[in-house]
Design an enzyme around this catalytic site. Structure first.
Site, PDB file in Angstrom:
ATOM      1  N   CYS A 150       4.899 -20.441  17.772  1.00 29.48           N
ATOM      2  CA  CYS A 150       4.630 -20.408  19.212  1.00 29.48           C
ATOM      3  C   CYS A 150       5.854 -19.846  19.939  1.00 29.48           C
ATOM      4  O   CYS A 150       6.885 -19.536  19.331  1.00 29.48           O
ATOM      5  CB  CYS A 150       4.316 -21.823  19.717  1.00 29.48           C
ATOM      6  SG  CYS A 150       5.746 -22.924  19.738  1.00 29.48           S
ATOM      7  N   CYS A 163       9.153 -21.909  19.444  1.00 29.34           N
ATOM      8  CA  CYS A 163       9.725 -21.786  18.105  1.00 29.34           C
ATOM      9  C   CYS A 163      10.324 -20.405  17.862  1.00 29.34           C
ATOM     10  O   CYS A 163      11.416 -20.289  17.311  1.00 29.34           O
ATOM     11  CB  CYS A 163       8.673 -22.121  17.061  1.00 29.34           C
ATOM     12  SG  CYS A 163       8.187 -23.858  17.109  1.00 29.34           S
ATOM     13  N   HIS A 175       8.090 -29.423  16.561  1.00 30.65           N
ATOM     14  CA  HIS A 175       7.272 -28.553  15.718  1.00 30.65           C
ATOM     15  C   HIS A 175       7.989 -28.388  14.378  1.00 30.65           C
ATOM     16  O   HIS A 175       9.207 -28.555  14.296  1.00 30.65           O
ATOM     17  CB  HIS A 175       7.085 -27.189  16.364  1.00 30.65           C
ATOM     18  CG  HIS A 175       6.213 -27.215  17.577  1.00 30.65           C
ATOM     19  ND1 HIS A 175       5.680 -26.064  18.118  1.00 30.65           N
ATOM     20  CD2 HIS A 175       5.788 -28.227  18.367  1.00 30.65           C
ATOM     21  CE1 HIS A 175       4.953 -26.374  19.172  1.00 30.65           C
ATOM     22  NE2 HIS A 175       5.016 -27.693  19.353  1.00 30.65           N
ATOM     23  N   GLU A 193       8.931 -25.856  12.673  1.00 30.40           N
ATOM     24  CA  GLU A 193      10.026 -24.884  12.685  1.00 30.40           C
ATOM     25  C   GLU A 193      11.285 -25.472  13.327  1.00 30.40           C
ATOM     26  O   GLU A 193      12.401 -25.271  12.842  1.00 30.40           O
ATOM     27  CB  GLU A 193       9.632 -23.623  13.465  1.00 30.40           C
ATOM     28  CG  GLU A 193       8.415 -22.901  12.919  1.00 30.40           C
ATOM     29  CD  GLU A 193       7.122 -23.304  13.626  1.00 30.40           C
ATOM     30  OE1 GLU A 193       6.866 -24.520  13.805  1.00 30.40           O
ATOM     31  OE2 GLU A 193       6.357 -22.391  13.988  1.00 30.40           O
TER      32      GLU A 193
END
Length: 174
Positions: free
Chosen positions: A106, A109, A75, A77
Site C-alpha cells: 500500500c 508501506c 502491516h 512490511e
C-alpha cells in the site's frame, strides 16, 4: 511477471507465505513479509561446488497485525522493516536487500520502503483496491522520489491469492 525464479526467491517467498498463514490464524489479514540481505562470500573455497556465491540473511520478518496490536501501521512490511532496522541499528537498509511480501504494498508501506532504500521488491499478488506498485498507481516509478527499487511480482501468486480469498470468505460467513 517473471518466468524464472531462483531457488532463493522460492525459499523466502515460501517463508513469507508461512508468516501470512500464521497471521491468518490470529485473525489478521494473511500477509507475510521477509527482508533478506545478500552478501558475497569472501572465499570461494568456503562453498561446496554449485552453491550460490552469496550468503543470505533474514534481517526482518513479519505478518499483518494491526488488529492484535491496535496499530494501523502494523502491516507485514512495516513490522519486518522495523525489526530489520532495530537489528541493524540503522534506518537505512543494506545494499542488495530484498523484501519478499505476499501482497502488493500500500501507499504507507511503499513510502517506508523507499525511504529505507530497499533495493528489490518481490511481491506475490496484486491488491486491486489499494496497491500502489501497479494496481492503482506505481509509486516505485514516481519521478519525485530520489530512490528507485527493482520490482518483480508473480511468485506464488495463485497461492497468495487463494489464501486471501479463503480468509475473506470465512470472515464473511461469520
Amino acid at each position: 511477471m517473471q518466468k524464472f525464479w531462483t531457488l532463493t526467491d522460492v525459499r523466502f517467498m515460501r517463508h513469507a507465505l508461512a508468516l501470512a498463514k500464521h497471521g491468518a490464524g490470529r485473525g489478521e489479514v494473511p500477509v507475510g513479509a521477509v527482508l533478506v540481505t545478500r552478501q558475497e562470500q569472501d572465499n570461494p573455497n568456503d562453498r561446496p561446488n554449485n552453491q550460490d556465491k552469496f550468503v543470505y540473511e533474514v534481517i526482518g520478518e513479519g505478518y499483518n497485525q494491526p488488529i492484535t496490536t491496535h496499530d494501523p501501521t502494523a502491516h507485514a512490511e512495516i513490522v519486518a522493516l522495523r525489526q530489520a532496522c532495530q537489528h541493524l541499528q540503522n534506518y537505512r537498509l543494506p545494499r542488495h536487500t530484498t523484501l519478499y511480501v505476499t501482497l502488493e504494498p500500500c501507499t504507507m508501506c511503499i513510502g517506508a520502503l523507499i525511504h529505507a532504500r530497499l533495493h528489490r521488491l518481490v511481491f506475490a499478488t496484486f491488491e486491486p483496491r489499494s496497491g500502489v506498485v501497479g494496481s492503482q498507481l506505481n509509486l516505485t516509478k514516481a519521478d519525485f522520489y530520489n530512490h528507485r527499487m527493482y520490482v518483480q511480482h508473480g511468485l506464488y501468486m495463485s497461492q497468495s491469492g487463494q489464501l486471501l480469498k479463503s480468509f475473506f470468505k470465512t470472515r464473511r460467513k461469520k
